[in-house]
Design an enzyme around this catalytic site. Structure first.
Site, PDB file in Angstrom:
ATOM      1  N   THR A 315      89.961  51.967   5.494  1.00  0.00           N
ATOM      2  CA  THR A 315      88.600  51.365   5.723  1.00  0.00           C
ATOM      3  C   THR A 315      87.521  52.221   5.015  1.00  0.00           C
ATOM      4  OG1 THR A 315      86.932  50.601   7.187  1.00  0.00           O
ATOM      5  CG2 THR A 315      88.282  52.473   7.963  1.00  0.00           C
ATOM      6  N   HIS A 367      97.992  58.994  19.457  1.00  0.00           N
ATOM      7  CA  HIS A 367      98.662  60.340  19.848  1.00  0.00           C
ATOM      8  C   HIS A 367      99.818  60.142  20.643  1.00  0.00           C
ATOM      9  CE1 HIS A 367      98.685  64.431  20.046  1.00  0.00           C
ATOM     10  NE2 HIS A 367      97.871  64.863  20.896  1.00  0.00           N
TER      11      HIS A 367
END
Length: 404
Positions: A315, A367
């Site tokens: 992005t 994560h």
């Protein structure tokens, strides 16, 4: 009389409902076959609905209505003759019911129910943090209905003596509502962290200055930054495959291909078309595909299939002037790279302070599946490729890589 019932076609798999965003014609208009008659929103894209035959159209749904795939949304009278010139057939309007002014203006008796919210209305007001005493009920005996609660807005304070205090209530499109739902889902269901780095863009500036005119003349597309970033990401994903994977329940799915989603701003909001198998594309291939998808998104022609899938997202908030941000993951992917604006900054180069064009880059990652070593290593690999593109992205042969 031959009348065609036009039904909502399926925009794609898993989509069972669409919303009529805009009627492009009016009830009673004469429409030509394949003429766009409506824009319909799904939770993935906005699509045009073309007329299946020529004739006079009768609308069976209102703007904003949610209709199931396969439902009839309009009728087309195929036996009707096309009007001559600019004339249009007279529309038959249903007679309007007379307003019962006397009944409406009559004072309503105050009862124990006045100002009392229904259970559904009470729930809505509680979510908005609005007290029932601040809402005027329109239900029987002044009860507060769910519709009253939905329309209620929190107080904006005492109105000053001058100045406008107007507001507009506009329903969000189905696409925007789906994006909002997915963003909240990502926040709640992933362990998202972001790591940052900086990139010296001077080597890419030098390459573009040297080759961009010849590149555009030969290939018909510009040599932009997106091809460098896409190919740098492809290289890094091969080095750190966990970033190119996703979670499916108790399993990790790794991909041996790199489908890169490119976030672009379209007229209906954020869209994320996918560059398929970017690992097989050259600089020319990436730039051509980025241009093609961006134009289709801008013109509202992008399809659901073109936005389905993707193993990693890029992005670019820099086009709007963003210096730094924490991009949010595009589920079910595990990583997204944020590009930002390029600013001349002082930088130490070989022991000397030199002004260089610097971009801050950000990698947001899940994560649960990507550890710190992989995330930092991935972003460093992207940085290395962008700061040394001739060696790491062009195999020391820019002319061949750019197909000059």
């Amino acid at each position: 009389m031959s009348v065609l019932e036009m039904k909502v076609p399926s925009p794609g798999e898993s989509i069972t409902e669409v919303e009529i965003a805009t009627w492009l014609v009016e009830d009673g208009d004469y429409v030509e076959k394949d003429q766009p008659i409506a824009e319909v929103d799904s939770d993935k894209a906005t699509l045009e609905l073309p007329a299946e035959e020529s004739g006079i159209i009768t609308l069976k749904a209102e703007e904003g209505d949610a209709v199931e795939v396969g439902a009839v949304v309009c009728l087309i009278d195929m036996s009707a003759a096309k009007p001559e010139g600019d004339a249009v057939p007279a529309k038959t309007e249903a007679p309007k019911e007379e307003e019962k002014a006397a009944a409406a203006s009559a004072p309503k008796a105050t009862t124990y129910a006045t100002g009392t919210a229904s259970p559904a209305a009470k729930k809505v007001l509680a979510e908005k943090g609005i007290d029932t005493s601040a809402v005027k009920g329109t239900g029987k005996d002044g009860r507060i209905t769910k519709e009253d609660a939905v329309k209620a807005v929190p107080s904006m304070g005492t109105q000053p003596a001058n100045g406008s205090r107007g507001t507009e209530r506009k329903k969000m499109s189905m696409l925007r509502r789906k994006v909002a739902e997915r963003l909240v889902s990502v926040k709640n269901e992933t362990a998202m962290l972001t790591t940052f780095n900086e990139v010296n863009m001077q080597p890419i500036f030098d390459l573009r200055s040297q080759y961009k005119e010849d590149f555009k003349a030969k290939h018909g597309v510009g040599l932009g930054f997106m091809s460098f970033f896409t190919l740098a990401v492809v290289r890094a994903l091969k080095m750190y495959p966990d970033v190119n994977s996703m979670i499916d329940g108790d399993f990790q799915i790794k991909h041996d291909f790199q489908d890169i989603s490119i976030a672009v701003s379209g007229p209906k909001g954020l869209m994320v078309p996918v560059i398929r198998n970017a690992e097989n594309l050259s600089f020319r291939g990436v730039e051509s595909e980025v241009k093609r998808l961006a134009l289709r998104a801008r013109d509202g022609q992008i399809t659901v299939d073109e936005m389905t899938g993707g193993t990693f997202t890029i992005t670019n908030g820099g086009v709007f002037g963003s210096m730094l941000s924490t991009p949010i993951i595009n589920p079910p992917q595990s990583g997204i790279l944020g590009m930002h604006n390029i600013v001349n900054r002082p930088m130490a180069v070989n022991g000397q302070v030199v002004i260089q064009p610097i971009m801050y880059v950000a990698l947001s990652y899940d994560h649960r599946i990507v550890d710190g070593r992989e995330s930092v290593g991935f972003l460093v690999a992207v940085k290395e490729a962008l700061e040394n593109p001739v060696e790491l992205l062009m195999d020391n042969n820019p002319t061949k890589s750019l197909e000059m």
